[in-house]
Scaffold this motif. Structure first.
Motif, PDB file in Angstrom:
ATOM      1  N   ASN A  58       0.818  -1.210   0.000  1.00 26.42           N
ATOM      2  CA  ASN A  58       0.000   0.000   0.000  1.00 26.42           C
ATOM      3  C   ASN A  58       0.854   1.264   0.000  1.00 26.42           C
ATOM      4  O   ASN A  58       0.585   2.216  -0.722  1.00 26.42           O
ATOM      5  CB  ASN A  58      -0.912   0.035   1.238  1.00 26.42           C
ATOM      6  N   TYR A  59       1.866   1.255   0.806  1.00 31.91           N
ATOM      7  CA  TYR A  59       2.684   2.463   0.967  1.00 31.91           C
ATOM      8  C   TYR A  59       3.434   2.811  -0.309  1.00 31.91           C
ATOM      9  O   TYR A  59       3.592   3.985  -0.648  1.00 31.91           O
ATOM     10  CB  TYR A  59       3.663   2.265   2.117  1.00 31.91           C
ATOM     11  N   THR A  60       3.897   1.774  -0.998  1.00 30.34           N
ATOM     12  CA  THR A  60       4.710   2.057  -2.184  1.00 30.34           C
ATOM     13  C   THR A  60       3.878   2.137  -3.465  1.00 30.34           C
ATOM     14  O   THR A  60       4.348   2.673  -4.462  1.00 30.34           O
ATOM     15  CB  THR A  60       5.810   0.988  -2.377  1.00 30.34           C
ATOM     16  N   SER A  61       2.631   1.626  -3.433  1.00 27.00           N
ATOM     17  CA  SER A  61       1.858   1.642  -4.680  1.00 27.00           C
ATOM     18  C   SER A  61       0.723   2.668  -4.672  1.00 27.00           C
ATOM     19  O   SER A  61       0.437   3.277  -5.697  1.00 27.00           O
ATOM     20  CB  SER A  61       1.311   0.243  -4.976  1.00 27.00           C
ATOM     21  N   GLN A  62       0.075   2.880  -3.535  1.00 26.97           N
ATOM     22  CA  GLN A  62      -1.038   3.831  -3.528  1.00 26.97           C
ATOM     23  C   GLN A  62      -0.535   5.270  -3.573  1.00 26.97           C
ATOM     24  O   GLN A  62       0.488   5.605  -2.984  1.00 26.97           O
ATOM     25  CB  GLN A  62      -1.906   3.613  -2.278  1.00 26.97           C
ATOM     26  N   GLN A  63      -1.289   6.107  -4.239  1.00 31.53           N
ATOM     27  CA  GLN A  63      -0.913   7.519  -4.373  1.00 31.53           C
ATOM     28  C   GLN A  63      -1.004   8.246  -3.030  1.00 31.53           C
ATOM     29  O   GLN A  63      -1.967   8.031  -2.301  1.00 31.53           O
ATOM     30  CB  GLN A  63      -1.811   8.203  -5.407  1.00 31.53           C
ATOM     31  N   PRO A  64      -0.100   9.119  -2.663  1.00 32.75           N
ATOM     32  CA  PRO A  64       1.158   9.354  -3.382  1.00 32.75           C
ATOM     33  C   PRO A  64       2.145   8.226  -3.101  1.00 32.75           C
ATOM     34  O   PRO A  64       2.508   8.007  -1.960  1.00 32.75           O
ATOM     35  CB  PRO A  64       1.654  10.675  -2.759  1.00 32.75           C
ATOM     36  N   SER A  65       2.526   7.487  -4.143  1.00 26.32           N
ATOM     37  CA  SER A  65       3.363   6.304  -3.963  1.00 26.32           C
ATOM     38  C   SER A  65       4.747   6.691  -3.450  1.00 26.32           C
ATOM     39  O   SER A  65       5.299   7.726  -3.819  1.00 26.32           O
ATOM     40  CB  SER A  65       3.465   5.526  -5.266  1.00 26.32           C
ATOM     41  N   GLN A  66       5.275   5.847  -2.573  1.00 27.04           N
ATOM     42  CA  GLN A  66       6.559   6.104  -1.934  1.00 27.04           C
ATOM     43  C   GLN A  66       7.610   5.147  -2.485  1.00 27.04           C
ATOM     44  O   GLN A  66       7.312   4.018  -2.855  1.00 27.04           O
ATOM     45  CB  GLN A  66       6.434   5.915  -0.421  1.00 27.04           C
ATOM     46  N   LYS A  67       8.850   5.616  -2.500  1.00 22.48           N
ATOM     47  CA  LYS A  67       9.938   4.785  -3.025  1.00 22.48           C
ATOM     48  C   LYS A  67      10.220   3.564  -2.155  1.00 22.48           C
ATOM     49  O   LYS A  67      10.423   2.465  -2.637  1.00 22.48           O
ATOM     50  CB  LYS A  67      11.223   5.626  -3.159  1.00 22.48           C
ATOM     51  N   GLU A  68      10.255   3.797  -0.855  1.00 20.49           N
ATOM     52  CA  GLU A  68      10.581   2.710   0.081  1.00 20.49           C
ATOM     53  C   GLU A  68       9.426   2.486   1.035  1.00 20.49           C
ATOM     54  O   GLU A  68       8.716   3.419   1.381  1.00 20.49           O
ATOM     55  CB  GLU A  68      11.791   3.098   0.935  1.00 20.49           C
ATOM     56  N   PRO A  69       9.257   1.245   1.501  1.00 23.03           N
ATOM     57  CA  PRO A  69       8.209   0.977   2.490  1.00 23.03           C
ATOM     58  C   PRO A  69       8.440   1.798   3.756  1.00 23.03           C
ATOM     59  O   PRO A  69       9.573   2.195   4.055  1.00 23.03           O
ATOM     60  CB  PRO A  69       8.377  -0.514   2.794  1.00 23.03           C
ATOM     61  N   ALA A  70       7.389   2.038   4.503  1.00 22.33           N
ATOM     62  CA  ALA A  70       7.512   2.741   5.778  1.00 22.33           C
ATOM     63  C   ALA A  70       8.223   1.844   6.787  1.00 22.33           C
ATOM     64  O   ALA A  70       8.031   0.638   6.788  1.00 22.33           O
ATOM     65  CB  ALA A  70       6.128   3.110   6.292  1.00 22.33           C
ATOM     66  N   PRO A  71       9.052   2.424   7.642  1.00 22.45           N
ATOM     67  CA  PRO A  71       9.705   1.621   8.675  1.00 22.45           C
ATOM     68  C   PRO A  71       8.694   1.144   9.720  1.00 22.45           C
ATOM     69  O   PRO A  71       7.603   1.703   9.831  1.00 22.45           O
ATOM     70  CB  PRO A  71      10.708   2.588   9.294  1.00 22.45           C
ATOM     71  N   ALA A  72       9.092   0.127  10.449  1.00 20.05           N
ATOM     72  CA  ALA A  72       8.190  -0.431  11.454  1.00 20.05           C
ATOM     73  C   ALA A  72       8.955  -0.773  12.723  1.00 20.05           C
ATOM     74  O   ALA A  72      10.180  -0.942  12.710  1.00 20.05           O
ATOM     75  CB  ALA A  72       7.510  -1.678  10.895  1.00 20.05           C
ATOM     76  N   LEU A  73       8.209  -0.845  13.815  1.00 19.32           N
ATOM     77  CA  LEU A  73       8.747  -1.239  15.113  1.00 19.32           C
ATOM     78  C   LEU A  73       7.936  -2.441  15.601  1.00 19.32           C
ATOM     79  O   LEU A  73       6.741  -2.520  15.339  1.00 19.32           O
ATOM     80  CB  LEU A  73       8.600  -0.095  16.122  1.00 19.32           C
ATOM     81  N   ALA A  74       8.596  -3.356  16.294  1.00 20.50           N
ATOM     82  CA  ALA A  74       7.893  -4.513  16.867  1.00 20.50           C
ATOM     83  C   ALA A  74       8.062  -4.498  18.377  1.00 20.50           C
ATOM     84  O   ALA A  74       9.141  -4.171  18.883  1.00 20.50           O
ATOM     85  CB  ALA A  74       8.440  -5.812  16.281  1.00 20.50           C
TER      86      ALA A  74
END
Lengths: 350, 350
Positions: A192-208
């Protein structure tokens, strides 16, 4: 908040029981008198006031069930400062929360019914082991193009309590069903992050966030972590592969746990920071003279030259000690955009 | 066969290339002259005649692609003795099979098209990583109630070649998709065995075969294994959890690998025997003066007092050395019915 920052305070192992009548463990002789769960409460108020986090995360052993007369009341008292200060909070369970009047399922059900919580019981429509497996999405700055996208993802997993396999002694572990849910969720969020507008180059970072250390927490020596290792790593005796699952997924930049109260280090392994919080609660084993503590994570958004807030630029951490000055220690950068991983392969002759 | 026994010969790391023109590695000075892949062929004929197995299993690095002019021809020559002796055989791939004129996919496709093979390319209708993931069922004695049930299960997995994750150096690993297939297959086999008539009290035991050691192969010291450890354990640098998956499934009693040619031990960890075969091939690194070898597994059925053959009673193993007498060494029992696992939990204070 102002300045494009999002701050998380992690509270590990409060071990709350009956409040004023529950004594402190492992404090200096001069601290013993009058020391109780209320010291845990006081520390929580102090650190919340000092840090003013956007989210408080309780990573299990929030209560010490075995010494609690009423598990629900203990939990209410343990979490109370976050609610009183009207802060959103999320919690998972450890290996001691269910030792009182509530089962593991019961503890998690109680948590999700409490005020201001973002905790969830489990994903809907999925068969999954444990209680308290869920994810949270942190949206971009309001009024910007990223307002409706999750610029930071947070995963919460139930790392279990004890092994139920007779041939395996010791602690529980993150199961295949949980890994499958994580994998699917991560993949979908990244897509979703990289394909949906406004599309992003890299995925969003995450924390676990979870409770029991992965076996990989044993990979470090004093030369390659920040903080201290003052006791063994109490991970399960077998490796169920969740670290590899996170590495393969690629979005998790740091995993935060508790469980071992007098370890508080962060170490980086194949691109992922593995971090202890250090013990928070006074009715929990600790080390007399070694302050109870909490871990802060500060996530900073990027700003374009034209002044528009973007996705996450960096993730920093530090700890706050319950001493006179609420001393800040071990401040470090956990992740910077563009600093992912390391290259190269080591082949040998096999 | 007569006596309710089923025997498997494991051949690890033949490293076959171009036959007579491909020289031996790591042999004694007096063995160098005239030594070639044909010595590997001669050893295979000798050990097949001596053991007369019911199944031959080739656990990868069957050919050494980098030195092979024609991968298909090399593979044909490597496997030829099993075919010539009309023995059923099964194969998986290692990290060197694909270095020649065929890809990993191509090597596995070639293998499944060869004569007498029980190898399969992959399970149908399942998205799975790698090539050569399949299982075999060994039926009970003909004419008995167990004739149409699988009394012994065998799993073959592709443990990959090299990591494709930039942040992780080194060898590949068994992926989540393969673990999911294994879990599902094992669960279904166990359910059938214990629920379908004639229903059995315990699931049938199983054996797993693949190429690259799991990280858990590093758990042993000389005091708790049989055989030798003469080099490091070349497992992937991260743990994807397949050992835990096997322990949770419960049916696999022993896992057999190759890859490290001069390790040949078996060690038992939480109820599962982890066994190297020891290197078989002459065009493969080894240790001069330390014989090339193969591992035999002998599976014995139980017989009732009335003389009816039942399910598996015990699983034994030994190795055969390519010396003058085809010496048998390190004979040991890997598993006995009724000797599963160990009890007890180790709790600590965390």
């Amino acid at each position: 908040r102002e300045g494009g920052m999002f701050k998380v305070l992690q509270v590990a192992d409060m071990h709350y029981a009956d409040g004023r009548s529950t004594a402190c463990e492992d404090v200096l002789p001069e601290q013993v008198a009058g020391c109780s769960d209320l010291n845990t409460t006081a520390f929580l108020y102090r650190v919340l006031r000092a840090e003013d986090p956007d989210l408080v995360v309780f990573t299990g052993d929030n209560i010490y069930g075995a010494d609690s007369t009423d598990a629900a009341k203990s939990m209410d008292a343990a979490i109370a400062p976050a609610i009183a200060m009207n802060l959103p909070w999320a919690a998972g369970i450890g290996n001691h929360d269910q030792e009182g009047t509530l089962s593991r399922e019961g503890v998690m059900q109680h948590l999700v019914g409490m005020k201001n919580t973002l905790s969830r019981f489990n994903p809907e429509g999925v068969e999954i082991d444990g209680f308290g497996n869920y994810n949270l999405e942190v949206g971009g700055v309001e009024g910007t193009l990223l307002a409706n996208k999750s610029v930071l993802n947070m995963y919460f997993l139930d790392s279990g309590d004890y092994s139920t396999v007779p041939s395996i002694p010791g602690y529980g572990w993150i199961k295949a069903s949980q890994e499958a849910w994580f994998r699917k969720t991560s993949s979908s969020l990244q897509k979703n992050y990289t394909s949906q507008q406004p599309s992003q180059k890299e995925p969003a970072p995450a924390l676990a966030y979870f409770h029991i250390p992965l076996p990989e927490f044993s990979s470090f020596t004093a030369s390659n972590f920040t903080g201290v290792k003052q006791e063994g790593i109490s991970s399960p005796s077998i490796n169920s592969g969740f670290f590899t699952t996170m590495v393969e997924a690629g979005d998790v930049k740091a995993a935060f746990i508790g469980h071992d109260h007098i370890n508080d280090f962060c170490g980086k392994l194949t691109g992922i920071q593995l971090c202890y919080a250090g013990g928070f609660g006074y009715h929990a084993y600790g080390k007399a003279g070694w302050s109870r503590r909490a871990r802060v994570v500060s996530v900073q958004l990027e700003k374009t030259e034209s002044g528009e807030w973007q996705g996450v630029k960096s993730i920093k951490t530090w700890k706050r000690l319950d001493d006179q000055h609420l001393t800040t220690i071990d401040s470090e950068v956990l992740w910077n955009r563009g600093s992912n991983g390391r290259g190269g392969k080591d082949h040998d002759r096999s």
